[in-house]
Design a protein around this motif. Sequence first.
Motif, PDB file in Angstrom:
ATOM      1  N   SER A 140       0.829  -1.211   0.000  1.00  0.00           N
ATOM      2  CA  SER A 140       0.000   0.000   0.000  1.00  0.00           C
ATOM      3  C   SER A 140       0.863   1.260   0.000  1.00  0.00           C
ATOM      4  CB  SER A 140      -0.918   0.011   1.216  1.00  0.00           C
ATOM      5  OG  SER A 140      -1.654   1.215   1.273  1.00  0.00           O
ATOM      6  N   GLU A 141       0.505   2.197  -0.820  1.00  0.00           N
ATOM      7  CA  GLU A 141       1.192   3.492  -0.859  1.00  0.00           C
ATOM      8  C   GLU A 141       0.346   4.598  -0.239  1.00  0.00           C
ATOM      9  OE1 GLU A 141       2.312   4.227  -4.863  1.00  0.00           O
ATOM     10  OE2 GLU A 141       3.692   2.517  -4.996  1.00  0.00           O
ATOM     11  N   ARG A 142      -0.757   4.227   0.354  1.00  0.00           N
ATOM     12  CA  ARG A 142      -1.633   5.225   0.987  1.00  0.00           C
ATOM     13  C   ARG A 142      -0.935   5.835   2.193  1.00  0.00           C
ATOM     14  NH1 ARG A 142      -7.681   4.322   0.264  1.00  0.00           N
ATOM     15  NH2 ARG A 142      -7.702   5.757   2.039  1.00  0.00           N
ATOM     16  N   PRO A 143      -0.983   7.140   2.355  1.00  0.00           N
ATOM     17  CA  PRO A 143      -0.342   7.767   3.525  1.00  0.00           C
ATOM     18  C   PRO A 143      -1.007   7.384   4.843  1.00  0.00           C
ATOM     19  CG  PRO A 143      -1.617   9.382   2.271  1.00  0.00           C
ATOM     20  CD  PRO A 143      -1.578   8.135   1.435  1.00  0.00           C
ATOM     21  N   ASP A 144      -2.256   6.962   4.766  1.00  0.00           N
ATOM     22  CA  ASP A 144      -2.967   6.579   5.995  1.00  0.00           C
ATOM     23  C   ASP A 144      -3.046   5.068   6.158  1.00  0.00           C
ATOM     24  OD1 ASP A 144      -4.655   6.031   3.895  1.00  0.00           O
ATOM     25  OD2 ASP A 144      -6.468   6.810   4.878  1.00  0.00           O
ATOM     26  N   ALA A 145      -2.169   4.314   5.513  1.00  0.00           N
ATOM     27  CA  ALA A 145      -2.249   2.850   5.559  1.00  0.00           C
ATOM     28  C   ALA A 145      -2.134   2.335   6.984  1.00  0.00           C
ATOM     29  CB  ALA A 145      -1.156   2.241   4.682  1.00  0.00           C
ATOM     30  N   ALA A 146      -1.209   2.899   7.781  1.00  0.00           N
ATOM     31  CA  ALA A 146      -1.025   2.431   9.156  1.00  0.00           C
ATOM     32  C   ALA A 146      -2.262   2.741  10.002  1.00  0.00           C
ATOM     33  CB  ALA A 146       0.210   3.062   9.767  1.00  0.00           C
ATOM     34  N   ARG A 147      -2.815   3.930   9.827  1.00  0.00           N
ATOM     35  CA  ARG A 147      -4.010   4.293  10.595  1.00  0.00           C
ATOM     36  C   ARG A 147      -5.184   3.373  10.249  1.00  0.00           C
ATOM     37  NH1 ARG A 147      -3.604   9.128  13.218  1.00  0.00           N
ATOM     38  NH2 ARG A 147      -1.762  10.375  12.707  1.00  0.00           N
ATOM     39  N   ARG A 148      -5.272   2.997   8.991  1.00  0.00           N
ATOM     40  CA  ARG A 148      -6.346   2.089   8.583  1.00  0.00           C
ATOM     41  C   ARG A 148      -6.168   0.708   9.223  1.00  0.00           C
ATOM     42  NH1 ARG A 148      -9.175   3.334   3.787  1.00  0.00           N
ATOM     43  NH2 ARG A 148      -9.026   1.174   3.058  1.00  0.00           N
ATOM     44  N   VAL A 149      -4.916   0.261   9.358  1.00  0.00           N
ATOM     45  CA  VAL A 149      -4.660  -1.014  10.037  1.00  0.00           C
ATOM     46  C   VAL A 149      -5.129  -0.944  11.483  1.00  0.00           C
ATOM     47  CG1 VAL A 149      -2.846  -2.516  10.941  1.00  0.00           C
ATOM     48  CG2 VAL A 149      -2.760  -1.762   8.560  1.00  0.00           C
ATOM     49  N   VAL A 150      -4.776   0.140  12.163  1.00  0.00           N
ATOM     50  CA  VAL A 150      -5.172   0.293  13.563  1.00  0.00           C
ATOM     51  C   VAL A 150      -6.688   0.302  13.694  1.00  0.00           C
ATOM     52  CG1 VAL A 150      -5.126   1.830  15.558  1.00  0.00           C
ATOM     53  CG2 VAL A 150      -3.035   1.466  14.218  1.00  0.00           C
ATOM     54  N   ASP A 151      -7.360   1.058  12.828  1.00  0.00           N
ATOM     55  CA  ASP A 151      -8.821   1.122  12.889  1.00  0.00           C
ATOM     56  C   ASP A 151      -9.444  -0.248  12.635  1.00  0.00           C
ATOM     57  OD1 ASP A 151      -8.725   3.801  13.452  1.00  0.00           O
ATOM     58  OD2 ASP A 151      -9.112   4.465  11.406  1.00  0.00           O
ATOM     59  N   ASN A 152      -8.870  -0.985  11.682  1.00  0.00           N
ATOM     60  CA  ASN A 152      -9.390  -2.315  11.370  1.00  0.00           C
ATOM     61  C   ASN A 152      -9.244  -3.259  12.557  1.00  0.00           C
ATOM     62  OD1 ASN A 152      -8.413  -5.254  10.303  1.00  0.00           O
ATOM     63  ND2 ASN A 152     -10.113  -4.487   9.072  1.00  0.00           N
ATOM     64  N   LEU A 153      -8.098  -3.197  13.227  1.00  0.00           N
ATOM     65  CA  LEU A 153      -7.879  -4.083  14.372  1.00  0.00           C
ATOM     66  C   LEU A 153      -8.792  -3.711  15.534  1.00  0.00           C
ATOM     67  CD1 LEU A 153      -3.978  -4.360  14.295  1.00  0.00           C
ATOM     68  CD2 LEU A 153      -5.652  -6.079  13.582  1.00  0.00           C
TER      69      LEU A 153
END
Length: 876
Positions: free
Chosen positions: A217-230
């Motif tokens: 993923s090249e999205r700048p918010d990829a890490a935040r999306r992982v946290v939200d998903n978890l």
Amino acid sequence: MHTRPPIQFQIALLVAFLATNAARGEDTAAAETFFESKVRPLLIERCYECHSREFDEAQGGLRVDSAAALAKGGSRGAAIVAGDSAKSLLVKAVLYDDGSMQMPPEGKLKDEEIEILRKWVANGAYDPRVDDTPDAEEPQIDWRQHWAFQPPQQAAAVDKIDPRSDDPIDAVALDRMAREGIESSGPTDRETWLRRVYFDLIGLPPTRDEIDSFLASERPDAARRVVDNLLARPEYGERWGRHWMDVARYADTVGYAPAKREPRLLESENYRDWLIRVYNDDMPFDRQVTLQLAADTIDPKNEQGDLDAMGFLTIGRRFLSNEDIVDDRIDVVTRGLLGLTVQCARCHDHKFDPIPTMDYYSLVGVMKSSEYRDDLPSKLALFDKEKTTDHPVWVRGQRGNRGPIAPRRFLTALHGDEPPKFTHGSGRLDLAQAIVDHNNPLTRRVLVNRVWMHLMGKPIVGTPSDYGVRTELPVQAAVLDDLAVDFAEQGDSIKHLVRRIANSYLYRQSSQVAPEVVQRDPDNWYFARGIARRRDFESLRDTILASAGQLDLQKGGAPVVISDGSPQSRRTVYAFIDRQKLPALFRVFDVASPDAHEPQRYYTTVPQQSLYLMNSPFILDASIKVANVATRGLPAESLDQKINALFLRVLKRQPTAEELRYAIEFCQSPIDPATVPVSPASAWDYGYGNFDETRTHIPDFKRLPHFQKGRWAGGPKIPDEHLQYTSLTPTGGHPGDVLASVRRWTAPQTGEVTISCEMKHPSDKGDGVRMSIASAGKVLFEELLMNSEQSVRELVVQVKEGQVIDFVAEDNISTAFDSYQWTIQIRFQSDRGVIADFDSKTDFSGNPDGKQPRLLTRFEQLAHALLISNELTFID
């Protein structure tokens, strides 16, 4: 005129003098030996924790760590009267004859320990210990100026904002490091961060597909999306609910229970499931606290299931003394929610903190004005008594030694002036409201510090349940306060707090650090680096099950026993916790003790951990399953593909070229039996049958067909239609009417076995059980037990590969009262050098598959090595 006595008389006097002094010397030596070998160790082990300078405790004014202290005694006078044990208070206390003076309070000493003290006192109480350490002068600290009693403040802006940070806590922490000349370790790589956040938020590893998707993923918010998903996954509540279960001293049994009392804490699992639900729903923490203390005033009919929240109070140990139950509940509320050791004020004003004895007994009145009722819709709930009363202070903690009445109210130090009396029934609702009040400076600091500890590997405040005046201002206090203020402003949302920390630069830091940084900050109180952490027991076991494709993600329900050898694939949060007999497996892997509120877990490294990971039936069975599931569908000849698949399954990566080369060489090498572990569980079978006419072997052995709740039997109900009471458990069993219950062990190789057994028929009724050990046409042991027990010590037998040893239990005339106990230990040494230990209790298994004993194949050994590798068992 004086005349000298005859020389013979002088010699006689001299001989008598020397003999007398020699006897005295012998008596002194004997007294010293008795004291040093018997008395001193007993006092240290059973008394010092509450009555010694070493532990900074002198409950009841008594210390027992010197002769002078014992002679001085406590509030009731001298503790011992040398030469007269009947008049010595110390002996009276340990005899438990006086209901107001029973020591130690957690349980009576053994008879032989009591006899040691009685004999010591009766023989003159020889005691060489000298009290030569003067009482230290404690520094006077104005608690009103102490940082923990001040309202938390939002962090002030720093002059230089670090470009690596977009959160004020990062800027504040990095600025604090810079002022001390400490350099941050820098961010870790993306894959390491992903493993870390999966472990911290849900306690499970990411799949390889999840890793690849994130890395691509090249999205700048990829890490935040992982946290939200978890945070949205149901496993999040299981992970974080378990953290709070440590605080709440969760268990499924009451602890010590007399024979007539039910040891099971009925509906304990409802509190666990409530915690998981509210963490997943992100119930505001202030409401969580209110429900855990006073749900009876909010959901009295349990229509929302919130009445089960009161397990926070009632899930603790059920002591024989109601006063100790009350004390335990006060402790979990005050240390768990406020970070104050109010329990210390049971006998005297707190030595350091602003907690007078009056405050303690104010809370006693709250707890004693609450009761269980048989008609409640939850067995975990308390309700207010119809007549609520204030409680008197018991001077020096002695029951019946009445002092002034303590009105039910909040802690005086946290109110600012005279706290108003509680007005809602028992006062539990008032107490909850005072605890979560936004003017209370402690509650949110304490909770934030606990959340930080679980995410960052250590707390900001090093004593998570003690914020008293001796707790120094932490290095990153500004970070703690900023998070506490923000937590309150965001509606006490724990998910918001977890999200903020998990998205911070501080959380992303690498655990690899320069030596000079470690030298400047060896304990990482500045949080300039990540902390390489070992998986806790729950995450380790769940990860192994997930790797084997066996993890059962079913939610909620009754607890399951995971330590008796039976196959259980539920998440470890659903494990049965026996408070009185906490399994050694839990203790070895540092699971929180359920005896009392646990501020934090301490991780140890002991040989038993490695031995379990190398030899336990659980891990060996998982190795076989991992090897099978990883290579399913691959051609048999594609060894390199299989090894790649195995690494991907367990470590979520492909092997390096060097690892692949070594793995291929290993898998192609011949098996040396001396180096291969034997799966202990696979050597046992559980069945039934009868001796032949010679009573030397069981020709018609058949396996018991049904396993349920840790027991092999003929069917789901006992007695079974066909096999009657025939059954086997980890520690014994029951014979049938015409069929013996047979525990069969099969030799994995040719060699020698050494058998030791403990067997018992405990009932004083019935006609007994006949116990026999037979192998290769010989009866090795036979005994009829009737309300008796028998031991077998180191019975040596030569065996060939595949030879069976049968442990047979038969009824005598009738099967009435024929339940028996039988535990068996076998030490096996093969002709090829393999040494293995088998234990009928710990090896007990409910898995009928793979019962033919065999050595692990080379590929299964490789799977085993990966499962116990540091790469799997450690984070970072």
